[in-house]
Every structure is written in structure tokens, then in C-alpha cells.
Design a protein around this motif. Sequence first.
Motif, PDB file in Angstrom:
ATOM      1  N   ILE A 233      26.496  43.129  41.616  1.00  0.00           N
ATOM      2  CA  ILE A 233      27.712  42.468  41.125  1.00  0.00           C
ATOM      3  C   ILE A 233      28.950  43.219  41.611  1.00  0.00           C
ATOM      4  O   ILE A 233      29.514  44.050  40.892  1.00  0.00           O
ATOM      5  CB  ILE A 233      27.729  42.364  39.588  1.00  0.00           C
ATOM      6  CG1 ILE A 233      26.427  41.745  39.071  1.00  0.00           C
ATOM      7  CG2 ILE A 233      28.924  41.522  39.129  1.00  0.00           C
ATOM      8  CD1 ILE A 233      26.370  41.623  37.560  1.00  0.00           C
ATOM      9  N   PRO A 234      29.397  42.932  42.833  1.00  0.00           N
ATOM     10  CA  PRO A 234      30.686  43.477  43.260  1.00  0.00           C
ATOM     11  C   PRO A 234      31.818  42.856  42.431  1.00  0.00           C
ATOM     12  O   PRO A 234      31.757  41.684  42.046  1.00  0.00           O
ATOM     13  CB  PRO A 234      30.782  43.042  44.727  1.00  0.00           C
ATOM     14  CG  PRO A 234      29.392  42.681  45.125  1.00  0.00           C
ATOM     15  CD  PRO A 234      28.728  42.188  43.896  1.00  0.00           C
ATOM     16  N   TYR A 235      32.863  43.628  42.170  1.00  0.00           N
ATOM     17  CA  TYR A 235      34.010  43.087  41.448  1.00  0.00           C
ATOM     18  C   TYR A 235      35.299  43.616  42.056  1.00  0.00           C
ATOM     19  O   TYR A 235      35.320  44.601  42.797  1.00  0.00           O
ATOM     20  CB  TYR A 235      33.933  43.421  39.964  1.00  0.00           C
ATOM     21  CG  TYR A 235      34.231  44.862  39.618  1.00  0.00           C
ATOM     22  CD1 TYR A 235      35.536  45.285  39.328  1.00  0.00           C
ATOM     23  CD2 TYR A 235      33.212  45.821  39.573  1.00  0.00           C
ATOM     24  CE1 TYR A 235      35.808  46.615  39.023  1.00  0.00           C
ATOM     25  CE2 TYR A 235      33.484  47.144  39.265  1.00  0.00           C
ATOM     26  CZ  TYR A 235      34.788  47.533  38.991  1.00  0.00           C
ATOM     27  OH  TYR A 235      35.071  48.843  38.688  1.00  0.00           O
ATOM     28  N   ARG A 236      36.391  42.947  41.699  1.00  0.00           N
ATOM     29  CA  ARG A 236      37.700  43.309  42.222  1.00  0.00           C
ATOM     30  C   ARG A 236      38.729  43.077  41.120  1.00  0.00           C
ATOM     31  O   ARG A 236      38.757  42.019  40.486  1.00  0.00           O
ATOM     32  CB  ARG A 236      38.040  42.441  43.434  1.00  0.00           C
ATOM     33  CG  ARG A 236      39.299  42.781  44.169  1.00  0.00           C
ATOM     34  CD  ARG A 236      39.448  41.912  45.411  1.00  0.00           C
ATOM     35  NE  ARG A 236      38.222  41.930  46.191  1.00  0.00           N
ATOM     36  CZ  ARG A 236      37.360  40.919  46.240  1.00  0.00           C
ATOM     37  NH1 ARG A 236      37.597  39.800  45.592  1.00  0.00           N
ATOM     38  NH2 ARG A 236      36.255  41.025  46.941  1.00  0.00           N
ATOM     39  N   VAL A 237      39.588  44.048  40.890  1.00  0.00           N
ATOM     40  CA  VAL A 237      40.688  43.933  39.942  1.00  0.00           C
ATOM     41  C   VAL A 237      41.972  44.206  40.705  1.00  0.00           C
ATOM     42  O   VAL A 237      42.046  45.161  41.495  1.00  0.00           O
ATOM     43  CB  VAL A 237      40.531  44.931  38.770  1.00  0.00           C
ATOM     44  CG1 VAL A 237      41.702  44.803  37.796  1.00  0.00           C
ATOM     45  CG2 VAL A 237      39.209  44.713  38.051  1.00  0.00           C
ATOM     46  N   PHE A 238      43.000  43.375  40.492  1.00  0.00           N
ATOM     47  CA  PHE A 238      44.204  43.557  41.288  1.00  0.00           C
ATOM     48  C   PHE A 238      45.458  43.162  40.524  1.00  0.00           C
ATOM     49  O   PHE A 238      45.425  42.389  39.561  1.00  0.00           O
ATOM     50  CB  PHE A 238      44.116  42.771  42.604  1.00  0.00           C
ATOM     51  CG  PHE A 238      43.809  41.300  42.457  1.00  0.00           C
ATOM     52  CD1 PHE A 238      44.830  40.363  42.341  1.00  0.00           C
ATOM     53  CD2 PHE A 238      42.495  40.856  42.446  1.00  0.00           C
ATOM     54  CE1 PHE A 238      44.546  39.021  42.226  1.00  0.00           C
ATOM     55  CE2 PHE A 238      42.201  39.507  42.327  1.00  0.00           C
ATOM     56  CZ  PHE A 238      43.228  38.578  42.217  1.00  0.00           C
ATOM     57  N   TRP A 239      46.563  43.737  40.981  1.00  0.00           N
ATOM     58  CA  TRP A 239      47.902  43.394  40.503  1.00  0.00           C
ATOM     59  C   TRP A 239      48.800  43.278  41.724  1.00  0.00           C
ATOM     60  O   TRP A 239      48.822  44.151  42.581  1.00  0.00           O
ATOM     61  CB  TRP A 239      48.442  44.477  39.565  1.00  0.00           C
ATOM     62  CG  TRP A 239      49.945  44.481  39.481  1.00  0.00           C
ATOM     63  CD1 TRP A 239      50.743  43.572  38.853  1.00  0.00           C
ATOM     64  CD2 TRP A 239      50.823  45.429  40.101  1.00  0.00           C
ATOM     65  NE1 TRP A 239      52.071  43.890  39.025  1.00  0.00           N
ATOM     66  CE2 TRP A 239      52.149  45.037  39.784  1.00  0.00           C
ATOM     67  CE3 TRP A 239      50.630  46.572  40.872  1.00  0.00           C
ATOM     68  CZ2 TRP A 239      53.267  45.735  40.233  1.00  0.00           C
ATOM     69  CZ3 TRP A 239      51.737  47.282  41.318  1.00  0.00           C
ATOM     70  CH2 TRP A 239      53.037  46.854  40.992  1.00  0.00           C
ATOM     71  N   ILE A 240      49.518  42.157  41.819  1.00  0.00           N
ATOM     72  CA  ILE A 240      50.423  41.904  42.929  1.00  0.00           C
ATOM     73  C   ILE A 240      51.757  41.422  42.368  1.00  0.00           C
ATOM     74  O   ILE A 240      51.784  40.494  41.551  1.00  0.00           O
ATOM     75  CB  ILE A 240      49.874  40.823  43.889  1.00  0.00           C
ATOM     76  CG1 ILE A 240      48.445  41.149  44.350  1.00  0.00           C
ATOM     77  CG2 ILE A 240      50.813  40.645  45.071  1.00  0.00           C
ATOM     78  CD1 ILE A 240      48.330  42.351  45.235  1.00  0.00           C
ATOM     79  N   GLU A 241      52.845  42.038  42.778  1.00  0.00           N
ATOM     80  CA  GLU A 241      54.166  41.539  42.412  1.00  0.00           C
ATOM     81  C   GLU A 241      54.804  40.873  43.623  1.00  0.00           C
ATOM     82  O   GLU A 241      54.785  41.409  44.724  1.00  0.00           O
ATOM     83  CB  GLU A 241      55.078  42.660  41.921  1.00  0.00           C
ATOM     84  CG  GLU A 241      56.484  42.152  41.567  1.00  0.00           C
ATOM     85  CD  GLU A 241      57.393  43.207  40.989  1.00  0.00           C
ATOM     86  OE1 GLU A 241      58.523  43.365  41.498  1.00  0.00           O
ATOM     87  OE2 GLU A 241      56.965  43.885  40.022  1.00  0.00           O
TER      88      GLU A 241
END
Length: 463
Positions: A233-241
Motif C-alpha cells: 500500500i504505497p501512499y502519498r500526503v501533500f500540501w500545495i499552495e
Amino acid sequence: MTLKATSRTLVIAGSMALASVASAEVDFDAGADLRIREELFRNVPGLPGGGLLLRDARGPFTNHIRFRPRVWGEMKAATEHWGAWRIYTRFTDEFRWCPEPYKNTHVFPDEVILDNLFLEGKGLFDGFLDFKIGRQDLWGIYDHKMDHVFQDGTPGDGSRTAYADMVGVTFHPTEESKLDLLALYNFDDCGDIRWGTDASKHTSLTGIDPAADPEMDDWGFGAIWDSNFGPAIPYRVFWIEKNTAAYHVGDVKHPRTRRDTFGIALEPRLNEEWTVPLEVMAQVGENGEGDLLAAWSGYASVEWKSSRTGWRPFASATLRYMSGDDNAAEEDGGHRAWDPLWSRAVCECELFLYGSHYGVGWWSNMYYEKNTVGVEFGPHHKIETWIGPIFAAAQDGMGGGDGMFKGFLSVIRYDFPLMLADRTKGERFEMFGHLYAELFNPGDYYETEKPAFFFRWQIEFRF
């Protein structure tokens, strides 16, 4: 450690790296490609930024042939302790022949553009750090795993370019985890770093409305964390402004905006053939008038691809959601409508790229259920088709109808090689082609029942 000592350490480390690169063997390479494509379409169900359009103004038959030559060059050096380094540059031109409707706005030679110019380092500090700084393509960045955020920094010129002026740094704390930090800027006015005629200068590269003054620069920054919940289970968490500058259409001023996008994506692998990607994103922010902006988007898919050799069939069923706003016509697209960030590219449909009511490539306000089947066979042969219904997430009145059903989309594409190079003999010349067709049957969201179509053939030469 004091700031002075830290600075001294960084200077020493940088000097050692530069000395190591300077003493390494440098390889130089250069090449070119030429893309020729003809596109024909009719009855596009909307025009960018047009809102409600007159029936006789919507979707006239269009036929244009586009020629895009590019030349590139690079220098590469690999070191024992300081990784691999590369300097890459590319210059691009595009001119067109438009027999229907006839016009000569982008005739040869038009203009030459500095399309790419970046410095890249990989595997620095024994594989801990990568970086890439300069003008670079957004298409394909992060191995296509962030395509719902990054695809094209210059949607206003179609597929001629897809760059952004960007700094990206990647840290690898473990073999299975990485942290990406990024910052980018896009100039709306395309008068920078180009030479040639004035036909394309000072037109909008990033703006929402082609009729607007080219002043809607956009910029942003963010962080992306990739890792795994166990091996499957690869996962990705991100924040972009993302920030956009204010712009004018005639005497009407549209306010600046700022949006923060928070997202999480999972890619569970059931086995070597089945995956179930999931993604949820939320946006919050405000505009220059102090209004709150809030939107969200979701993506879920079931994907299968055969692991056999030879002919490799594949299939998927996907649901994509992007929020809308019933006040879109009065509030610059709506305070609750999804902002597609820098994914304003073809994505799912060429017709909607040309025919979005909200702006050029402005994907928003839709549910789209996409069903795909296809097969890969032979070197570089691939044929696929996808079909599905599209619904509005909110009845904003932009289509002229009173319903929520936008319509039914059918697409087929065939990619094929015409000539392949034998790399073992040092050959480079190659030819590739594709055929692509779309049919869109509008629903009651629109005031028209005329089917829309799009067709393209393309040949690409690589030297």
C-alpha cells in the motif's frame, strides 16, 4: 553549530562537489524532434470563459495543422561521491496552417521559445538528495503520480509548451520514502525569452479567459511525502499552495486568489495485476475581496493490467469528482468550485479543453465515470478506448440547460511506431504516430443537442 560554521560547511561541501564534477568526464548530446498534427472538431459545447454563448457562435467547424519543431542539448557528468549532474536546454517553435476558418495568426516562422533550461543533480550525498532547478516541463513530473495537480504550466498555448519555472528538491530518508519540496512561478504574458514575430507575444499563457489582459501570473509551493503502509500500500500526503494575480477583462477587474490544497492518495496493490488507486483533495483559501474559497475533489479507480508477455490487455473503471458552484457565473467560477491547479491539460478529453465554460483547460464541476479497455502489443503499439457519462456537480446555468447531465463521452486512440532506431548500431532517427477521435453527445445541462466531435492524426520525427 553557529550560522557562520554552518555556512562554512556548506561552502566547503559545495566546493568539493563542484570540483568533483569539474574533474569528471562530461558527455554532450543534442537532438531534435518535429511534431506534425492535424485536428478537426465541431460543435464544441462551450468556449473558454464564454459563459452563455449564442447558438450560432458556438462550435464552428475548425481544421488546423500544427507544426512544432524543437531542438535540445544536454551535458551530463557522473561522479563517484557527488551523484550525477545534468544541464539541459530546449528551444521550441510552433507555426500553424488553419484552412478552416482561414487565418494566418501563427505562420512560419512565428517565434522561437526558450522551452527548457535547467540544472539537475541526482544521488547527491550518497543518494540522499536530488534537485532540479530552472525551466522544466510539468508533464510527467513525479512519475505521473501527481497528474491531478501538475501537468501544464502554460495551458494558454495549447500543447506547444508545458513548462514552469520551478525549483524542486527531493530527500530520500529511506529506500521506500521520500520528501519533495517545490516552488514554481508562471508568467501569464508570454513575451519573455523568445524571438520572432509578434503574433504570439503578449497573449495569455496561464489566464482563465483568452479575452483577458495577460496579467494573471500564478505561483505556488508545497511539500509531497511518499511512503508505504507495508509492501502493498504505497501512499502519498501533500500540501500545495497556489496563488493567482488579479486580472482584467476590459474594465472589469477579477480579484487575486490564494488556495491551499491538502491531499492524500493510496495505491493498494492487490497483486501484480490489480491496483485500486484512491485520492481525496480539499481546497481552502480566499480571494482579494476577502471571500472564503472552499472546494474538494476525489478520485477512485479499479485497474487491471495483464502480466503476460506479448499482447497485454488492460482495463479500468474510474470515478472522478470535482466540486462546482451554482453561482459560478456571478463569482468568477464560484467560491466552492474546484481549482484544477496546474493540471489544466488534456486530462480526459480534448473537447473540454477547448470547450470549458470556466476557462482554458479549467477542469471543474463534474462527476465523470470513465470505463477503459485496451491492449499493448508489439514495440510501442497501443490501442485503447474509454467511454462514460459526465454529470455536473452543481447546476450553475453555464451550459444553458436546466439539467445536471453534461453528456456522454466516447474516445478511441491508437499509438504506433512508423520507424524504430537500432540503438545497438548507434541509430537515432525514429518516427511515431497516433490516431485519436472523440464523440460527445451533450445532455440536458446544455441547451444544444448537437453531437460534438474531435479527430486528430499525428506524426512525430525524432533525430
